[in-house]
Design an enzyme around this catalytic site. Structure first.
Site, PDB file in Angstrom:
ATOM      1  CG  ASP A  55      -1.506  11.406 -20.025  1.00  0.00           C
ATOM      2  OD1 ASP A  55      -0.711  11.379 -19.069  1.00  0.00           O
ATOM      3  OD2 ASP A  55      -2.457  10.614 -20.137  1.00  0.00           O
TER       4      ASP A  55
ATOM      5  CD  GLU B  45      -3.311   6.465 -19.983  1.00  0.00           C
ATOM      6  OE1 GLU B  45      -2.899   6.990 -21.044  1.00  0.00           O
ATOM      7  OE2 GLU B  45      -3.909   7.109 -19.105  1.00  0.00           O
TER       8      GLU B  45
END
Length: 265
Positions: free
Chosen positions: A43, A146
């Site tokens: 990420d 997430e």
């Protein structure tokens, strides 16, 4: 299972969309640059690549912030990314800071979750210390998956000015990373938040990301019932689907500004 694969044309559109978003947010804030915490994970790596494309390497300051449980591999990968992109970066050891918190409140010693979250919040404070001093934005690395299940620390890695890859499911993050030239070993490495020793994201979530993405796309973000979703997603039972839905509902507070009472009439 639902196919969340993006075509080359779609990946290029996302690339252009995200880089334009970064430039827009920096311009709106009246600043020139960005500060980004680099973890060595996919990420933050993808986000770093896209910020450099949007602003230039001279306008991104990376922070590598190892803690007591950070793996040497991840920290090495974080520095590798910074060096490959040619950005300025600093390494800040957070152990002494977290230790001072525990000196002040020793009752939390050994509480894995509380101390892990303290590490994440320490990193957030350092991000903003540098960003405020330099007149820059703090850029986040959160993705759609997430965020939906609350798999981030409130006022920790969630404490940022913007999330450029926040509309991408985790598997799409990997796809876009490869599309923009991130090395295969970084794009496919096992994700970990690094909050405690031996922690992995999928181990803690109890489900691999591709399955989680599919449940979210079909049931939480999509129209299918629990039963229909479980039929469509090979590795998810009805109980799994319900559990993901509960995670989404319980973590709503993380995705919202702190609540206040309704105004009196």
């Amino acid at each position: 299972m639902v196919d969340l694969t993006l075509s080359e044309a779609e990946l290029e559109r996302h690339r252009e969309h995200v880089t334009a978003f970064v430039r827009e947010k920096v311009e709106e804030a009246g600043v020139d640059g960005a500060v980004l915490g680099l973890s060595g994970g996919i990420d933050s790596t993808l986000t770093a690549y896209l910020i450099v494309e949007a602003l230039g390497e001279e306008n991104l300051h990376g922070l590598v912030m190892p803690g007591a449980v950070s793996s040497e591999e991840n920290m090495s990968d974080a520095e590798r990314v910074a060096q490959e992109l040619g950005i300025t970066y600093d390494v800040f050891e957070i152990n002494p800071i977290v230790d001072r918190f525990l000196d002040a409140y020793p009752e939390a010693e050994g509480d894995r979750l509380a101390v892990g979250n303290a590490r994440a919040r320490t990193r957030a404070v350092l991000n903003y210390l540098v960003a405020n001093h330099e007149g820059a934005l703090v850029v986040g690395t959160g993705n759609r998956t997430e965020a939906a299940v609350g798999y981030f620390t409130k006022y920790g890695d969630g404490a940022v000015d913007c999330h450029p890859i926040g509309n991408l499911y985790k598997q799409q993050v990997r796809q876009l990373a490869k599309h923009v030239g991130v090395a295969e070993d970084l794009a496919e490495k096992v994700p970990t938040a690094g909050l405690w020793a031996g922690q992995t994201d999928e181990g803690e979530l109890g489900m691999d990301y591709d399955t989680l993405d599919a449940v979210l796309a079909l049931h939480v973000d999509g129209p299918l019932s629990v039963t229909a979703t479980a039929r469509q997603v090979e590795n998810a039972s009805e109980d799994d689907v319900r559990r993901i839905r509960e995670m989404y509902e319980r973590s709503e507070h993380k995705r919202s500004v702190p609540a206040s009472p309704e105004p009196l009439q």
